[in-house]
Design a protein around this motif. Sequence first.
Motif, PDB file in Angstrom:
ATOM      1  N   ASP A   9       1.988   4.073 -73.918  1.00 31.14           N
ATOM      2  CA  ASP A   9       3.046   5.015 -74.469  1.00 31.14           C
ATOM      3  C   ASP A   9       2.889   6.309 -73.966  1.00 31.14           C
ATOM      4  OD1 ASP A   9       4.545   4.631 -76.728  1.00 31.14           O
ATOM      5  OD2 ASP A   9       3.931   6.321 -77.345  1.00 31.14           O
ATOM      6  N   ASP A  10       1.662   6.872 -73.867  1.00 35.61           N
ATOM      7  CA  ASP A  10       1.459   8.277 -72.982  1.00 35.61           C
ATOM      8  C   ASP A  10       2.424   8.172 -71.636  1.00 35.61           C
ATOM      9  OD1 ASP A  10       0.117   9.279 -75.246  1.00 35.61           O
ATOM     10  OD2 ASP A  10      -1.814   8.799 -74.066  1.00 35.61           O
ATOM     11  N   GLU A  11       1.891   6.935 -71.014  1.00 33.36           N
ATOM     12  CA  GLU A  11       2.688   6.963 -69.496  1.00 33.36           C
ATOM     13  C   GLU A  11       4.131   6.740 -69.719  1.00 33.36           C
ATOM     14  OE1 GLU A  11       2.779   6.539 -65.499  1.00 33.36           O
ATOM     15  OE2 GLU A  11       1.284   7.269 -66.935  1.00 33.36           O
ATOM     16  N   ILE A  12       4.697   6.367 -70.726  1.00 27.21           N
ATOM     17  CA  ILE A  12       6.233   6.066 -70.830  1.00 27.21           C
ATOM     18  C   ILE A  12       6.711   7.789 -71.043  1.00 27.21           C
ATOM     19  CG2 ILE A  12       8.024   5.156 -72.646  1.00 27.21           C
ATOM     20  CD1 ILE A  12       6.345   2.799 -72.654  1.00 27.21           C
ATOM     21  N   VAL A  13       6.180   8.257 -72.035  1.00 32.49           N
ATOM     22  CA  VAL A  13       6.589   9.713 -72.437  1.00 32.49           C
ATOM     23  C   VAL A  13       6.486  10.354 -70.995  1.00 32.49           C
ATOM     24  CG1 VAL A  13       6.001  11.862 -73.563  1.00 32.49           C
ATOM     25  CG2 VAL A  13       5.884   9.501 -74.579  1.00 32.49           C
ATOM     26  N   ARG A  14       5.458  10.326 -70.283  1.00 26.82           N
ATOM     27  CA  ARG A  14       5.501  11.263 -69.103  1.00 26.82           C
ATOM     28  C   ARG A  14       6.381  10.869 -68.110  1.00 26.82           C
ATOM     29  NH1 ARG A  14       3.190  11.366 -63.939  1.00 26.82           N
ATOM     30  NH2 ARG A  14       2.976   9.072 -63.967  1.00 26.82           N
ATOM     31  N   ARG A  15       6.696   9.565 -67.854  1.00 27.12           N
ATOM     32  CA  ARG A  15       7.549   9.184 -66.660  1.00 27.12           C
ATOM     33  C   ARG A  15       8.989   9.635 -67.326  1.00 27.12           C
ATOM     34  NH1 ARG A  15       6.860   5.087 -63.150  1.00 27.12           N
ATOM     35  NH2 ARG A  15       4.534   4.625 -62.735  1.00 27.12           N
ATOM     36  N   VAL A  16       9.321   9.363 -68.532  1.00 20.47           N
ATOM     37  CA  VAL A  16      10.772   9.892 -69.199  1.00 20.47           C
ATOM     38  C   VAL A  16      10.714  11.250 -69.183  1.00 20.47           C
ATOM     39  CG1 VAL A  16      12.154  10.166 -71.053  1.00 20.47           C
ATOM     40  CG2 VAL A  16      10.782   7.932 -71.037  1.00 20.47           C
ATOM     41  N   ASP A  17       9.866  12.261 -69.413  1.00 23.00           N
ATOM     42  CA  ASP A  17      10.072  13.603 -68.969  1.00 23.00           C
ATOM     43  C   ASP A  17      10.324  13.997 -67.526  1.00 23.00           C
ATOM     44  OD1 ASP A  17       9.730  16.450 -70.064  1.00 23.00           O
ATOM     45  OD2 ASP A  17       7.997  16.563 -68.739  1.00 23.00           O
ATOM     46  N   LEU A  18       9.449  13.270 -66.753  1.00 21.08           N
ATOM     47  CA  LEU A  18       9.936  13.502 -65.237  1.00 21.08           C
ATOM     48  C   LEU A  18      10.914  13.196 -64.763  1.00 21.08           C
ATOM     49  CD1 LEU A  18       8.485  14.450 -62.649  1.00 21.08           C
ATOM     50  CD2 LEU A  18       7.513  11.968 -62.507  1.00 21.08           C
ATOM     51  N   ALA A  19      11.528  12.044 -65.371  1.00 23.80           N
ATOM     52  CA  ALA A  19      13.069  11.296 -64.851  1.00 23.80           C
ATOM     53  C   ALA A  19      13.946  12.510 -65.409  1.00 23.80           C
ATOM     54  CB  ALA A  19      12.999  10.029 -65.470  1.00 23.80           C
TER      55      ALA A  19
END
Length: 207
Positions: free
Chosen positions: A190-200
């Motif tokens: 879940d942390d990785e999903i949030v990080r990737r969405v923010d970057l995208a």
Amino acid sequence: MSSHPVVSRLPVMSDAERRERIVKAAEAVFDALGYGDATMEEVARSAGMAKKTLYRFFPDKRSLFTALIESHEQLQLDIHVQRGRTLDPRQRARFALEALARFVLSPRQIIVTRLITAEAGKHPELARQFYLECVETIRSFLASELVSNPTPSGLDGVDRRDIADIFVGAVLGPLQTKVMMLGADADDLDDEIVRRVDLALRLLMPA
């Protein structure tokens, strides 16, 4: 005083509970044996139910598989609920991408995707059904969410579904393959999903 043992009764399940129990059993059996080798008898055994009960809900393996991929409807329900809240376009895009990633990387969807990848050659009709009911549904869903956002510079006239593909690729990338092959801790994922969405969003939809 009677010495007869007390026999406890199993709790009475509703039809909805029975159906979900069967679907979960099918999920486990398909994952363990593959679609081709799985049998209705094995699903009934795994669910702890009589075959006649199984056939009352699902007439064949194909209908069981369909029930597994129909869970994408829950994603749409979650998004429709969120739409009723006050969100600016960027917040809506963030919520949609995070919800989509969590759905695609959920244990059930990982099992279904792994199953389809393995069985596509032998059962192309299942692959087609999965593509139309899951992949295309996801593309259309995300494209509809992006309508309320300004089109990124230089992309006027580009199909929104193609733009949605870029967002999905940026968020999921090799992460889906990693989860399919190696698994992942739920909190770390879940942390990785949030990080990737923010970057995208920062790369593709700058404020």
